[in-house]
Write an enzyme that holds these catalytic residues in place. Structure first.
Site, PDB file in Angstrom:
ATOM      1  N   CYS A 185       0.859  -1.173   0.000  1.00 35.20           N
ATOM      2  CA  CYS A 185       0.000   0.000   0.000  1.00 35.20           C
ATOM      3  C   CYS A 185       0.903   1.234   0.000  1.00 35.20           C
ATOM      4  CB  CYS A 185      -0.894  -0.005   1.238  1.00 35.20           C
ATOM      5  SG  CYS A 185      -1.821   1.538   1.433  1.00 35.20           S
TER       6      CYS A 185
ATOM      7  N   ASP B 212      -0.295  -5.798   0.277  1.00 34.58           N
ATOM      8  CA  ASP B 212      -1.556  -6.076  -0.404  1.00 34.58           C
ATOM      9  C   ASP B 212      -1.374  -7.366  -1.199  1.00 34.58           C
ATOM     10  OD1 ASP B 212      -3.097  -3.814   0.357  1.00 34.58           O
ATOM     11  OD2 ASP B 212      -2.022  -2.589  -1.092  1.00 34.58           O
TER      12      ASP B 212
ATOM     13  N   VAL C  68       5.483 -13.841 -24.040  1.00 37.99           N
ATOM     14  CA  VAL C  68       6.309 -13.358 -22.939  1.00 37.99           C
ATOM     15  C   VAL C  68       7.076 -14.558 -22.387  1.00 37.99           C
ATOM     16  CG1 VAL C  68       4.528 -13.591 -21.130  1.00 37.99           C
ATOM     17  CG2 VAL C  68       6.385 -11.958 -20.838  1.00 37.99           C
ATOM     18  N   GLU C  69       8.345 -14.373 -22.117  1.00 43.33           N
ATOM     19  CA  GLU C  69       9.149 -15.443 -21.525  1.00 43.33           C
ATOM     20  C   GLU C  69       8.752 -15.527 -20.054  1.00 43.33           C
ATOM     21  OE1 GLU C  69      11.543 -17.660 -19.495  1.00 43.33           O
ATOM     22  OE2 GLU C  69      12.086 -15.534 -19.210  1.00 43.33           O
ATOM     23  N   SER C  70       8.361 -16.713 -19.610  1.00 43.66           N
ATOM     24  CA  SER C  70       7.698 -16.852 -18.305  1.00 43.66           C
ATOM     25  C   SER C  70       8.587 -16.523 -17.113  1.00 43.66           C
ATOM     26  CB  SER C  70       7.085 -18.245 -18.162  1.00 43.66           C
ATOM     27  OG  SER C  70       8.067 -19.239 -18.253  1.00 43.66           O
TER      28      SER C  70
ATOM     29  N   HIS D 210      -3.975  -0.611  -6.074  1.00 43.64           N
ATOM     30  CA  HIS D 210      -4.375  -1.806  -6.819  1.00 43.64           C
ATOM     31  C   HIS D 210      -4.562  -1.519  -8.307  1.00 43.64           C
ATOM     32  CE1 HIS D 210      -6.367  -3.141  -2.802  1.00 43.64           C
ATOM     33  NE2 HIS D 210      -5.079  -3.433  -2.810  1.00 43.64           N
ATOM     34  N   GLU D 211      -5.253  -0.423  -8.579  1.00 42.49           N
ATOM     35  CA  GLU D 211      -5.534  -0.060  -9.966  1.00 42.49           C
ATOM     36  C   GLU D 211      -4.232   0.182 -10.724  1.00 42.49           C
ATOM     37  OE1 GLU D 211      -8.943   1.251  -7.316  1.00 42.49           O
ATOM     38  OE2 GLU D 211      -6.757   1.395  -7.209  1.00 42.49           O
TER      39      GLU D 211
END
Length: 154
Positions: free
Chosen positions: A52, A59, A74-76, A93-94
């Site tokens: 936060c 969070d 995307v390479e994991s 969060h957003e």
């Protein structure tokens, strides 16, 4: 079956330090190998954490990322390190959810992408954040993200 071209990857197969921030994280990509074939790729991160920005308290979220590749995947390992880099990063969060979606769009230029950020309660209120690049292409099976509305997620 085409072999994945891993040339130029710097993290796969290496001992790699966790990036200290999302800005320092290096996302990497590999060629899709099935260009023109619409398939949904899903990554699920049920233990995503950030801080936060106001209290510094942790969070927690369950992230689900779905995308239809164009030329790139995307390479994991780089994605895992990128997501882990949020562990000590303070953001709402957003901001976290949308930042992740936009970074992936910038890297991959996918045909379509969506991310669902299912955040555990803060102050008794769960916050769910959704970002997608536009309508899903017609004729592609895109499963439900499978995360129920909050009832003590876990």
């Amino acid at each position: 079956m085409p072999k994945t071209d891993t040339a130029g990857l710097t993290q796969l197969g290496q001992t790699t330090a966790v990036p200290t921030s999302p800005e320092d994280a290096q996302l990497e990509r590999v060629p899709y190998g099935h260009e023109g074939t619409q398939a949904v790729v899903r990554f699920t991160a049920p233990e995503f954490t950030s801080l936060c920005p106001m209290t510094g308290q942790p969070d927690f979220a369950h992230l689900v990322i779905d995308y239809i590749p164009g030329k790139w995947l995307v390479e994991s390992k780089s994605l895992k390190l990128f997501l882990f880099s949020f562990r000590n990063h303070g953001a709402f969060h957003e901001d976290c959810t949308i930042h992740i979606g936009k970074r992936l769009v910038e890297l991959l230029d996918p045909e379509w992408l969506r991310i669902g950020g299912y955040w555990y309660p803060r102050g008794g209120i769960p916050i769910d954040v959704f970002f997608q690049t536009g309508p899903a292409p017609e004729g592609v099976w895109i499963p439900d993200q499978g995360v129920a509305t909050y009832r003590g997620r876990g």
